[in-house]
Design an enzyme around this catalytic site. Structure first.
Site, mmCIF file in Angstrom:
data_model
loop_
_atom_site.group_PDB
_atom_site.id
_atom_site.type_symbol
_atom_site.label_atom_id
_atom_site.label_comp_id
_atom_site.label_asym_id
_atom_site.label_seq_id
_atom_site.Cartn_x
_atom_site.Cartn_y
_atom_site.Cartn_z
ATOM 1 N N CYS A 4 40.557 -34.676 -5.920
ATOM 2 C CA CYS A 4 41.172 -33.336 -5.365
ATOM 3 C C CYS A 4 40.555 -34.307 -3.630
ATOM 4 O O CYS A 4 39.876 -34.352 -3.307
ATOM 5 C CB CYS A 4 40.949 -32.414 -5.793
ATOM 6 N N CYS A 7 38.965 -31.426 -2.427
ATOM 7 C CA CYS A 7 37.416 -31.343 -2.785
ATOM 8 C C CYS A 7 36.915 -32.898 -2.040
ATOM 9 O O CYS A 7 35.183 -31.944 -1.657
ATOM 10 C CB CYS A 7 37.414 -31.772 -3.816
ATOM 11 N N ASP A 30 44.123 -30.371 11.283
ATOM 12 C CA ASP A 30 45.190 -30.711 10.384
ATOM 13 C C ASP A 30 45.256 -32.122 10.633
ATOM 14 O O ASP A 30 45.407 -32.412 12.458
ATOM 15 C CB ASP A 30 46.031 -29.732 10.661
ATOM 16 N N HIS A 46 37.961 -25.246 -6.484
ATOM 17 C CA HIS A 46 39.175 -25.219 -6.145
ATOM 18 C C HIS A 46 40.309 -24.437 -6.829
ATOM 19 O O HIS A 46 39.483 -24.301 -8.174
ATOM 20 C CB HIS A 46 38.732 -27.011 -6.920
ATOM 21 N N GLY A 91 56.870 -28.206 0.037
ATOM 22 C CA GLY A 91 56.352 -29.051 1.001
ATOM 23 C C GLY A 91 54.839 -28.810 0.752
ATOM 24 O O GLY A 91 54.140 -29.569 1.158
ATOM 25 N N HIS A 96 45.287 -28.323 -3.752
ATOM 26 C CA HIS A 96 44.410 -27.406 -3.812
ATOM 27 C C HIS A 96 44.318 -26.393 -2.443
ATOM 28 O O HIS A 96 44.867 -27.137 -0.899
ATOM 29 C CB HIS A 96 43.024 -28.341 -3.033
ATOM 30 N N HIS A 98 45.832 -24.309 0.421
ATOM 31 C CA HIS A 98 45.083 -24.210 1.602
ATOM 32 C C HIS A 98 46.586 -23.395 2.023
ATOM 33 O O HIS A 98 47.380 -22.770 2.439
ATOM 34 C CB HIS A 98 45.376 -25.614 2.106
ATOM 35 N N HIS A 100 47.925 -23.277 6.140
ATOM 36 C CA HIS A 100 47.484 -23.563 7.631
ATOM 37 C C HIS A 100 47.887 -22.406 8.632
ATOM 38 O O HIS A 100 48.140 -21.723 8.479
ATOM 39 C CB HIS A 100 49.576 -24.420 7.699
#
Ligand code: AMP
Length: 112
Positions: A4, A7, A30, A46, A91, A96, A98, A100
């Protein structure tokens, strides 16, 4: 998970521009920012996406939102968007969980 990407970032095997870290989560800029401020906050454990959140692991999601509130306050950001894509059609490119965090331009929704 050994294969990953995120990870590997948490483990320090892939470099990242760290914004914040604690026992439960990691935040970093990002690599392809979509706004003047664009960082990601991820759990260290994870979880594949929001779809993988359950009774046993959901506390980290509340923690991540506390961290987002703290980081944005510290940066003086009052208006921002938090996005989490679930599944390829929506998208999601990294499996994992996340969030934004985007700010610094017109954040009205839907995008014009
Ligand atoms: P999503 O497409 O919603 O799964 O979001 C994944 C995000 O991870 C995208 O915005 C990518 O630009 C970002 N990303 C991919 N690789 C890296 C990396 N090595 N460092 C920082 N951000 C990354």
């Amino acid at each position: 998970m050994s294969d990953c990407l995120f990870c590997k970032i948490i483990a320090g095997d892939i470099p990242s521009n760290k914004v914040y870290e604690d026992d439960l989560c990691y935040a970093f800029n990002d690599i392809a920012p979509q706004a003047p401020v664009h960082f990601l906050v991820i759990p260290k454990a994870h979880i594949a996406s929001v779809a993988g959140v359950n009774e046993e692991n959901s506390a980290v999601v509340a923690h991540i939102f506390e961290v987002i509130a703290k980081l944005t306050k510290e940066k003086g950001i009052e208006s921002y968007r938090v996005v989490s894509n679930i599944g390829e059609q929506a998208g999601q490119s990294v499996p994992h969980l996340h969030f934004h965090v985007l700010a610094g331009r017109d954040m009205t929704w839907p995008p014009g």
